[in-house]
Design an enzyme around this catalytic site. Structure first.
Site, PDB file in Angstrom:
ATOM      1  N   CYS A   1      -5.568 -19.326  19.351  1.00 12.30           N
ATOM      2  CA  CYS A   1      -5.810 -18.251  20.315  1.00 12.30           C
ATOM      3  C   CYS A   1      -4.726 -17.180  20.207  1.00 12.30           C
ATOM      4  O   CYS A   1      -3.554 -17.492  20.003  1.00 12.30           O
ATOM      5  CB  CYS A   1      -5.835 -18.809  21.739  1.00 12.30           C
ATOM      6  SG  CYS A   1      -7.168 -19.977  22.035  1.00 12.30           S
TER       7      CYS A   1
ATOM      8  N   THR B   1       0.809  -1.218   0.000  1.00 11.18           N
ATOM      9  CA  THR B   1       0.000   0.000   0.000  1.00 11.18           C
ATOM     10  C   THR B   1       0.839   1.263   0.000  1.00 11.18           C
ATOM     11  O   THR B   1       0.467   2.267  -0.622  1.00 11.18           O
ATOM     12  CB  THR B   1      -0.934   0.008   1.232  1.00 11.18           C
ATOM     13  OG1 THR B   1      -1.806  -1.122   1.165  1.00 11.18           O
ATOM     14  CG2 THR B   1      -1.765   1.277   1.294  1.00 11.18           C
TER      15      THR B   1
END
Length: 329
Positions: free
Chosen positions: A268, A16
């Site tokens: 997790c 980007t």
């Protein structure tokens, strides 16, 4: 870093930070490279000096893969050989954590520091986070004792083997996962890598599979038949999986019998895998799956790739996956 006129390498890969609008969509562009030297000098003056290179063509980091990791590693080594005191890698955010982790292993032992950064908005956009991130990355290179591969984003310096892209919006897109059971300030004890820094790598195919209710064991068979050499299994909690289903366990055993290296990590965001805690996890070990401890998915994938690309066999991979090389465990 050297005291007088340090030489900083900058490697532009795309992302980007250098994108421009094309057809109403952001797309990779070479234009940033043409103005990068002047912009860096305007920000920092004549101290340090700059050596700027780019991967061709620049890519959206969604298209990065093992070949990109090796191309970046070679480009960083070329900067080091040219006398650079550190290297900034400009990279897209979507896979920056994967590339950073892979480079941490591929460049293990490199004497000069490497910092990856990018931005959530193109550098040409008013108020972009691009230049503050670049300026911070350069400053991180020049910190006393800087070494290894790190990320710098939104004012924070992050471990390349402990971070993940946490947000798809907002400027603070990355988070660093704490190392379980390690108190702040505790010295990190790491092992030397089982390969030479300038090894002639032989890239191997690796995969990351997130387990989920209803997981199809045939997915593992497809990877095996496609020649995938190693697979990271993102398991539940502390390392459980649907091992109560014989078809899943059988698919694991077929993969292992074919020589595929399997390593378990947790889905997790905090904690670690301990696959002996539950019977459902213990069956993973019995099927030949390696406990990945507290490794992130990104670090596990990069490390597994490096071990296999270094030509290590399955027993050696098992051993080194349990050794802390860059703080990944």
């Amino acid at each position: 870093m050297s005291a007088a006129a340090p030489l900083i390498g900058v490697l532009y890969t795309g992302g980007t930070i250098g994108m421009q609008s094309r057809g109403g969509h952001l797309a990779p562009s070479d234009d940033l490279v043409r103005t990068l030297h002047a912009t860096l000098q305007a920000m920092h003056g004549d101290h340090p000096q700059w050596r700027i290179t780019a991967l061709r063509p620049p890519i959206d980091s969604a298209n990065a893969g093992p070949a990109t990791w090796h191309a970046m590693a070679e480009a960083v080594l070329a900067h080091a050989d040219a006398g650079c005191d550190g290297v900034v890698v400009l990279h897209g955010t979507d896979t920056m954590a994967y590339s950073g982790a892979a480079l941490a292993f591929l460049l293990h032992g490199l004497a000069v520091p490497v910092v990856l950064t990018g931005s959530m908005h193109p550098a040409t956009e008013p108020g972009s986070d691009a230049w503050p991130n670049v300026q911070g990355a350069v400053a991180a290179l020049r910190e006393p004792g800087a070494k290894g591969v790190r990320l710098h984003f939104a004012g924070r310096s992050l471990s390349a083997v402990r971070c993940t892209k946490w947000r798809s919006d907002g400027l603070d897109a990355f988070a660093e996962r704490a190392r379980p059971d390690v108190q702040a300030g505790t010295p990190r004890v790491t092992a030397a890598a089982p390969w030479r820094l300038r090894l002639r790598w032989a890239p191997r195919r690796v995969a990351l599979l997130a387990l989920h209710p209803g997981f199809a064991p045939e997915t593992l068979d497809a990877l095996r038949l496609a020649g995938v050499a190693g697979c990271v299994l993102a398991c539940y909690g502390s390392g459980t999986a649907p091992t109560g289903h014989p078809a899943f366990v059988a698919a694991l055993r077929r993969a292992r019998d074919a020589g595929m290296v399997l390593v378990a990590v947790s889905q997790c965001p905090e904690g670690r895998v301990q696959i002996d805690t539950y019977e459902a996890g213990q069956r993973l070990r019995e099927a030949g799956v390696i406990d990945g401890g507290a490794m992130t998915s990104e670090a596990a994938l990069g490390k597994l790739h490096a071990l296999l690309a270094a030509g290590l066999g399955e027993p050696d991979c098992q051993h080194w996956l349990r050794q802390d090389l860059c703080g990944e465990l």
